[in-house]
Design an enzyme around this catalytic site. Sequence first.
Site: not given
Length: 608
Positions: A540-542
């Site tokens: 979830y670290h876009y």
Amino acid sequence: MFPLDLNVLGETVLRGVTTTLLPLIQFLLTILLPQSALPTYPQHMHLRPQYDFIVVGSGSAGSVLGARLAEERGWSILLVEEGGPPPPETRVPALFPLSLLPQHPTDCRYSTTPQRHGLKGYVNRVGRLVCGRGIGGSSQINGMLYVRGARQDYDHWAALGNPGWSYNEVLPFFHKAEHYIGPDTGAVYGRGGPIGLKGGLDGPLTNAFLKGGVQLGFPLSDVNSQMQLGFSPSTFTIRNGKRSSTADSYLHPTPPNLHLLHSTKVLRIIFNEEKRAVGVELEHKGKVVKVGVRREVIVSAGALSSPQVLMLSGVGPRDHLTSHNIAVVADVGGVGANLQDHVGVNGLVWTLPPNSGFITQYINAFKQYRRDSSGRLGTPDTELVNAWIRVERESGDPSWPDTQIFLSGISPVVDKGATYPSIWGLDRHRFKQYFIDILGQRGMSIRPTLVQPLSRGLVKLRSNNPHHPPAINPNYLVHPKDVNRLIGAIKFSLTLGNTTNFTSIGAKFYTKPLPGCSHIEYGSDKYWNCYVRHMATTTYHYSGTCKMAPPTDPLGVVDHQLRVRGVMGLRVVDASVMPVVPIGNTNGPVIMIAERAAHLIKQDWIQH
């Protein structure tokens, strides 16, 4: 009779539980735990025809930016958010897993395109992409881990041609945001800032993890200090037993010159003939409204949505825009390119002896939290701890970590697989087949995560309809070195999990071969290669989709002051401007970017 599809059945049941029981949980929380009641965020329905600044998105960056710009009382700011106010469970740290459930009101409902090189263990080779939609954005739903990143991350940004973004230059903006609670013997953190920071649970798994690191020759150090390589106690964005989101920390109380308009979608940015941003087109309660801007529009919709907003407004790759019948304002080829994400391997599980006092512990924790907001409910309520190591030995800076080793005290099978597959998009058939022997057992997991990925993805439009989600192709594992590093990280995780510190508390690694890889020699590099391509997915670290870069970089979208190429009066401020993703959880760096952006904007306009 049609065959039973566990994926369809599981999603249907979980959707029903989320939509039916969640409102009841929210109602009970507001009654039984008054401290879960969130501050009110007044909705400004009487919009001005024009504002000095319009900020698109009130997430980890937008909330910070709106509040800091509103410090100039002579300025008017409109902060527009697609989602609504955060629900009460987001404020109680121990309840953060609820926000990860599909159909949760804060869910952006995005997913990847089918992945050619990975996600073999996921339904249709598609991964679920969780991101926060609502006031506070992802800072309202994340795991609250606060990690700045490595000194080398920011020095690298500066070396790529982005002056002002070296570690020494950005550190004051981290400090400006921070308020560390408790002793800070190394003077690592700031104090007096909006974001509350505190340590987490110190239990047997954390102790075994840290001591195991020492046994393997690694130092104990705070990852936010001068040394990132090693095993680090965790720091969380928590204050007075409640989540310290950017919404709570920056927007309460809301300044009078900041108008917050939530549950409103920005359809496009409006440009004049000189290619200057002069306003935005909004949709609120079914009505389309145009609002003007005197100074700047600032897009802070996140790394998956900011490029979509730009492209829908005519800023992006010419061929892609014309293919969707969008009039080109500026041909900026890098919009949506350079997508990066930390890739972690799910499924490495150790079983633990049963905990017989589970129910009593939670009853006592509830009473304690209701009394003074302390105890287990005022923390993530499980042991979450990390190490940063370097797997790549042949090249690069040996003190710059490329891998994060993440221990979670929650096992994927503790609820017999009711929620875990849906949170990630895992195939329930494969999940049950793999974990059938330990479903329901207490355990822990270690998730090796690649924090210097070499694979790059792309965000594109599906259509010119703003209500259609973007097409997101992260290209997971397309670069072979990413797979090789994860194989090395898995081997390290197994060595760590099998140290005497873990075996002495009864931890036992689950050694069943993964379905789909069982034909390969167990434990060989080929086996773990297969395992990675089945089980690795997002963290979830876009980031990176509106890259900050000098004019010579063809993938650049914004300059070092975050101004968009080819147009005037438009900036992007969020994780999408990161030229390269930092090594840690991205919420802290995004807050820093917003603090620095507010400083840059004030410098530009106050001088005028």
